[in-house]
Design an enzyme around this catalytic site. Structure first.
Site, PDB file in Angstrom:
ATOM      1  N   HIS A 169      -1.670  -5.481   1.484  1.00 40.17           N
ATOM      2  CA  HIS A 169      -2.908  -6.233   1.257  1.00 40.17           C
ATOM      3  C   HIS A 169      -2.569  -7.633   0.751  1.00 40.17           C
ATOM      4  O   HIS A 169      -1.640  -7.789  -0.042  1.00 40.17           O
ATOM      5  CB  HIS A 169      -3.775  -5.534   0.200  1.00 40.17           C
ATOM      6  CG  HIS A 169      -4.794  -6.449  -0.438  1.00 40.17           C
ATOM      7  ND1 HIS A 169      -6.016  -6.697   0.135  1.00 40.17           N
ATOM      8  CD2 HIS A 169      -4.756  -7.197  -1.572  1.00 40.17           C
ATOM      9  CE1 HIS A 169      -6.691  -7.550  -0.635  1.00 40.17           C
ATOM     10  NE2 HIS A 169      -5.946  -7.870  -1.675  1.00 40.17           N
ATOM     11  N   PHE A 227     -15.914   3.001   6.950  1.00 37.68           N
ATOM     12  CA  PHE A 227     -14.535   3.444   6.681  1.00 37.68           C
ATOM     13  C   PHE A 227     -14.176   3.375   5.196  1.00 37.68           C
ATOM     14  O   PHE A 227     -13.024   3.621   4.831  1.00 37.68           O
ATOM     15  CB  PHE A 227     -13.540   2.611   7.505  1.00 37.68           C
ATOM     16  CG  PHE A 227     -13.658   1.110   7.289  1.00 37.68           C
ATOM     17  CD1 PHE A 227     -13.051   0.496   6.206  1.00 37.68           C
ATOM     18  CD2 PHE A 227     -14.384   0.318   8.179  1.00 37.68           C
ATOM     19  CE1 PHE A 227     -13.158  -0.879   6.004  1.00 37.68           C
ATOM     20  CE2 PHE A 227     -14.499  -1.059   7.976  1.00 37.68           C
ATOM     21  CZ  PHE A 227     -13.877  -1.652   6.884  1.00 37.68           C
ATOM     22  N   ASN A 230      -1.856   0.071   7.161  1.00 39.10           N
ATOM     23  CA  ASN A 230      -1.342  -1.246   7.544  1.00 39.10           C
ATOM     24  C   ASN A 230      -0.490  -1.911   6.460  1.00 39.10           C
ATOM     25  O   ASN A 230      -0.372  -3.130   6.397  1.00 39.10           O
ATOM     26  CB  ASN A 230      -2.466  -2.152   8.069  1.00 39.10           C
ATOM     27  CG  ASN A 230      -3.559  -2.394   7.044  1.00 39.10           C
ATOM     28  OD1 ASN A 230      -3.470  -1.918   5.919  1.00 39.10           O
ATOM     29  ND2 ASN A 230      -4.573  -3.132   7.424  1.00 39.10           N
ATOM     30  N   ARG A 266       2.740  -6.648   9.233  1.00 36.46           N
ATOM     31  CA  ARG A 266       2.049  -5.573   9.959  1.00 36.46           C
ATOM     32  C   ARG A 266       2.524  -5.486  11.402  1.00 36.46           C
ATOM     33  O   ARG A 266       2.640  -4.393  11.969  1.00 36.46           O
ATOM     34  CB  ARG A 266       0.538  -5.789   9.889  1.00 36.46           C
ATOM     35  CG  ARG A 266      -0.044  -5.516   8.505  1.00 36.46           C
ATOM     36  CD  ARG A 266      -1.496  -5.966   8.414  1.00 36.46           C
ATOM     37  NE  ARG A 266      -2.121  -5.668   7.144  1.00 36.46           N
ATOM     38  CZ  ARG A 266      -3.229  -6.250   6.698  1.00 36.46           C
ATOM     39  NH1 ARG A 266      -3.831  -7.171   7.439  1.00 36.46           N
ATOM     40  NH2 ARG A 266      -3.740  -5.925   5.522  1.00 36.46           N
ATOM     41  N   TYR A 269     -11.917  -2.937  -3.584  1.00 36.10           N
ATOM     42  CA  TYR A 269     -12.497  -3.141  -2.247  1.00 36.10           C
ATOM     43  C   TYR A 269     -14.023  -3.139  -2.270  1.00 36.10           C
ATOM     44  O   TYR A 269     -14.656  -2.788  -1.271  1.00 36.10           O
ATOM     45  CB  TYR A 269     -11.986  -2.051  -1.296  1.00 36.10           C
ATOM     46  CG  TYR A 269     -10.600  -2.319  -0.719  1.00 36.10           C
ATOM     47  CD1 TYR A 269     -10.344  -3.465   0.031  1.00 36.10           C
ATOM     48  CD2 TYR A 269      -9.560  -1.415  -0.891  1.00 36.10           C
ATOM     49  CE1 TYR A 269      -9.094  -3.708   0.580  1.00 36.10           C
ATOM     50  CE2 TYR A 269      -8.293  -1.652  -0.350  1.00 36.10           C
ATOM     51  CZ  TYR A 269      -8.076  -2.795   0.389  1.00 36.10           C
ATOM     52  OH  TYR A 269      -6.835  -3.034   0.945  1.00 36.10           O
ATOM     53  N   GLU A 294      -9.006 -10.616  -7.985  1.00 30.02           N
ATOM     54  CA  GLU A 294      -8.054  -9.506  -7.870  1.00 30.02           C
ATOM     55  C   GLU A 294      -6.945  -9.605  -8.926  1.00 30.02           C
ATOM     56  O   GLU A 294      -6.541  -8.589  -9.496  1.00 30.02           O
ATOM     57  CB  GLU A 294      -7.465  -9.486  -6.452  1.00 30.02           C
ATOM     58  CG  GLU A 294      -8.497  -9.063  -5.411  1.00 30.02           C
ATOM     59  CD  GLU A 294      -8.103  -9.317  -3.960  1.00 30.02           C
ATOM     60  OE1 GLU A 294      -8.944  -9.079  -3.079  1.00 30.02           O
ATOM     61  OE2 GLU A 294      -6.952  -9.752  -3.703  1.00 30.02           O
ATOM     62  N   THR A 302      -5.387  -7.719  10.570  1.00 35.84           N
ATOM     63  CA  THR A 302      -5.761  -6.447   9.929  1.00 35.84           C
ATOM     64  C   THR A 302      -5.385  -5.244  10.787  1.00 35.84           C
ATOM     65  O   THR A 302      -4.834  -4.261  10.289  1.00 35.84           O
ATOM     66  CB  THR A 302      -7.295  -6.435   9.671  1.00 35.84           C
ATOM     67  OG1 THR A 302      -7.642  -7.608   8.937  1.00 35.84           O
ATOM     68  CG2 THR A 302      -7.716  -5.202   8.908  1.00 35.84           C
ATOM     69  N   ARG A 356      -1.297 -14.542   4.084  1.00 34.77           N
ATOM     70  CA  ARG A 356      -2.078 -13.815   5.096  1.00 34.77           C
ATOM     71  C   ARG A 356      -1.434 -13.942   6.480  1.00 34.77           C
ATOM     72  O   ARG A 356      -1.434 -12.997   7.263  1.00 34.77           O
ATOM     73  CB  ARG A 356      -3.511 -14.352   5.154  1.00 34.77           C
ATOM     74  CG  ARG A 356      -4.324 -14.133   3.893  1.00 34.77           C
ATOM     75  CD  ARG A 356      -5.003 -12.789   3.839  1.00 34.77           C
ATOM     76  NE  ARG A 356      -5.998 -12.587   4.865  1.00 34.77           N
ATOM     77  CZ  ARG A 356      -6.792 -11.508   4.927  1.00 34.77           C
ATOM     78  NH1 ARG A 356      -6.675 -10.535   4.019  1.00 34.77           N
ATOM     79  NH2 ARG A 356      -7.674 -11.371   5.882  1.00 34.77           N
ATOM     80  N   LYS A 401       0.837  -1.204   0.000  1.00 34.95           N
ATOM     81  CA  LYS A 401       0.000   0.000   0.000  1.00 34.95           C
ATOM     82  C   LYS A 401       0.875   1.259   0.000  1.00 34.95           C
ATOM     83  O   LYS A 401       2.094   1.176   0.233  1.00 34.95           O
ATOM     84  CB  LYS A 401      -0.930  -0.052   1.220  1.00 34.95           C
ATOM     85  CG  LYS A 401      -1.922  -1.228   1.157  1.00 34.95           C
ATOM     86  CD  LYS A 401      -2.792  -1.291   2.399  1.00 34.95           C
ATOM     87  CE  LYS A 401      -3.796  -2.434   2.322  1.00 34.95           C
ATOM     88  NZ  LYS A 401      -4.637  -2.527   3.533  1.00 34.95           N
TER      89      LYS A 401
HETATM   90  P1  ATP Z   1      -6.625  -6.036   3.150  1.00 39.32           P
HETATM   91  O1  ATP Z   1      -7.861  -6.445   2.351  1.00 39.32           O
HETATM   92  O2  ATP Z   1      -6.241  -4.617   2.912  1.00 39.32           O
HETATM   93  O3  ATP Z   1      -5.539  -7.033   2.967  1.00 39.32           O
HETATM   94  P2  ATP Z   1      -7.704  -7.286   5.483  1.00 39.32           P
HETATM   95  O4  ATP Z   1      -8.146  -8.358   4.546  1.00 39.32           O
HETATM   96  O5  ATP Z   1      -6.822  -7.652   6.607  1.00 39.32           O
HETATM   97  O6  ATP Z   1      -6.985  -6.106   4.694  1.00 39.32           O
HETATM   98  P3  ATP Z   1     -10.355  -6.173   5.299  1.00 39.32           P
HETATM   99  O7  ATP Z   1     -11.471  -6.515   6.212  1.00 39.32           O
HETATM  100  O8  ATP Z   1     -10.376  -6.712   3.921  1.00 39.32           O
HETATM  101  O9  ATP Z   1      -8.981  -6.545   6.057  1.00 39.32           O
HETATM  102  O10 ATP Z   1     -10.281  -4.576   5.257  1.00 39.32           O
HETATM  103  C1  ATP Z   1      -9.570  -3.904   4.237  1.00 39.32           C
HETATM  104  C2  ATP Z   1      -8.862  -2.719   4.840  1.00 39.32           C
HETATM  105  O11 ATP Z   1      -9.826  -1.809   5.347  1.00 39.32           O
HETATM  106  C3  ATP Z   1      -7.966  -3.057   6.026  1.00 39.32           C
HETATM  107  O12 ATP Z   1      -6.666  -3.440   5.633  1.00 39.32           O
HETATM  108  C4  ATP Z   1      -7.949  -1.752   6.794  1.00 39.32           C
HETATM  109  O13 ATP Z   1      -6.995  -0.829   6.241  1.00 39.32           O
HETATM  110  C5  ATP Z   1      -9.336  -1.202   6.546  1.00 39.32           C
HETATM  111  N1  ATP Z   1     -10.244  -1.546   7.639  1.00 39.32           N
HETATM  112  C6  ATP Z   1     -10.794  -2.747   7.893  1.00 39.32           C
HETATM  113  N2  ATP Z   1     -11.588  -2.708   8.972  1.00 39.32           N
HETATM  114  C7  ATP Z   1     -11.542  -1.427   9.416  1.00 39.32           C
HETATM  115  C8  ATP Z   1     -12.140  -0.733  10.508  1.00 39.32           C
HETATM  116  N3  ATP Z   1     -12.960  -1.343  11.365  1.00 39.32           N
HETATM  117  N4  ATP Z   1     -11.846   0.590  10.659  1.00 39.32           N
HETATM  118  C9  ATP Z   1     -11.017   1.221   9.809  1.00 39.32           C
HETATM  119  N5  ATP Z   1     -10.422   0.625   8.751  1.00 39.32           N
HETATM  120  C10 ATP Z   1     -10.678  -0.679   8.557  1.00 39.32           C
HETATM  121 MG    MG Z   2      -9.196  -7.954   2.791  1.00 37.33          MG
END
Ligand code: ATP
Ligand code: MG
Length: 137
Positions: A115, A57, A112, A102, A49, A126, A91, A85, A9
């Site tokens: 992805h 968010f 973070n 992370r 996304y 993706e 996350t 992962r 990111k």
């Molecule tokens: P990514 O898809 O980015 O790899 P992830 O799979 O760990 O992350 P997701 O649930 O897909 O988590 O959320 C995507 C992104 O949205 C997270 O990486 C984080 O930056 C943001 N995010 C997720 N949950 C929250 C939350 N509760 N508040 C703020 N930001 C959030």
């Molecule tokens: Mg995700």
């Protein structure tokens, strides 16, 4: 063979973590199958996304992803989606174990660093979105 879409990111690129992150995936034994530095437009980030589009968010998340160049990659290898992962960590960096990407390099959920695809289905989707010509075969 399994493939995962992994993206460094904007904060990860800006902070100079590209080599560190690529090195971790290489040393683990995965094979790099696609790589590009890209600035993405809002609509593209929203598509990436799209499953989160109803979350409060969402706009902030998209603002973050389009704030600078990202490094988009395809990595291949046995169980790369699940293992990738695990290497990335939870996350919320407050819950990410030390030793994960992370856990070692982030403190905020909104920054973070990286992805990784969360399932075979999302990896397929993706990779098709980011690498429409396909990864290296
Ligand atoms: P990514 O898809 O980015 O790899 P992830 O799979 O760990 O992350 P997701 O649930 O897909 O988590 O959320 C995507 C992104 O949205 C997270 O990486 C984080 O930056 C943001 N995010 C997720 N949950 C929250 C939350 N509760 N508040 C703020 N930001 C959030
Ligand atoms: Mg995700």
């Amino acid at each position: 063979m399994d493939q995962s879409f992994i993206m460094i990111k904007p904060d990860g690129v800006h902070r100079g973590l590209v080599g560190e992150i690529i090195g971790r995936f290489e040393k683990k034994g995965f094979t790099l199958k696609g790589l590009k530095l890209q600035i993405v437009e809002r609509g593209f980030a929203e598509k990436h996304y799209e499953e989160l589009s109803d979350k409060p968010f969402f706009t902030k998340l998209v603002d973050y992803i389009i704030s600078g160049p990202v490094v988009a990659m395809v990595w291949e290898g046995k169980n790369v989606i699940t293992t990738g992962r695990k290497m990335i960590g939870a996350t919320n960096p407050s819950n990410s174990e030390p030793g994960t990407i992370r856990g070692d390099f982030a403190i905020e959920m909104g920054r973070n660093v990286i992805h990784g695809s969360d399932s075979a289905e999302s990896a397929k989707k993706e990779i098709a979105l980011w690498f429409p010509d396909g990864p290296v075969s």
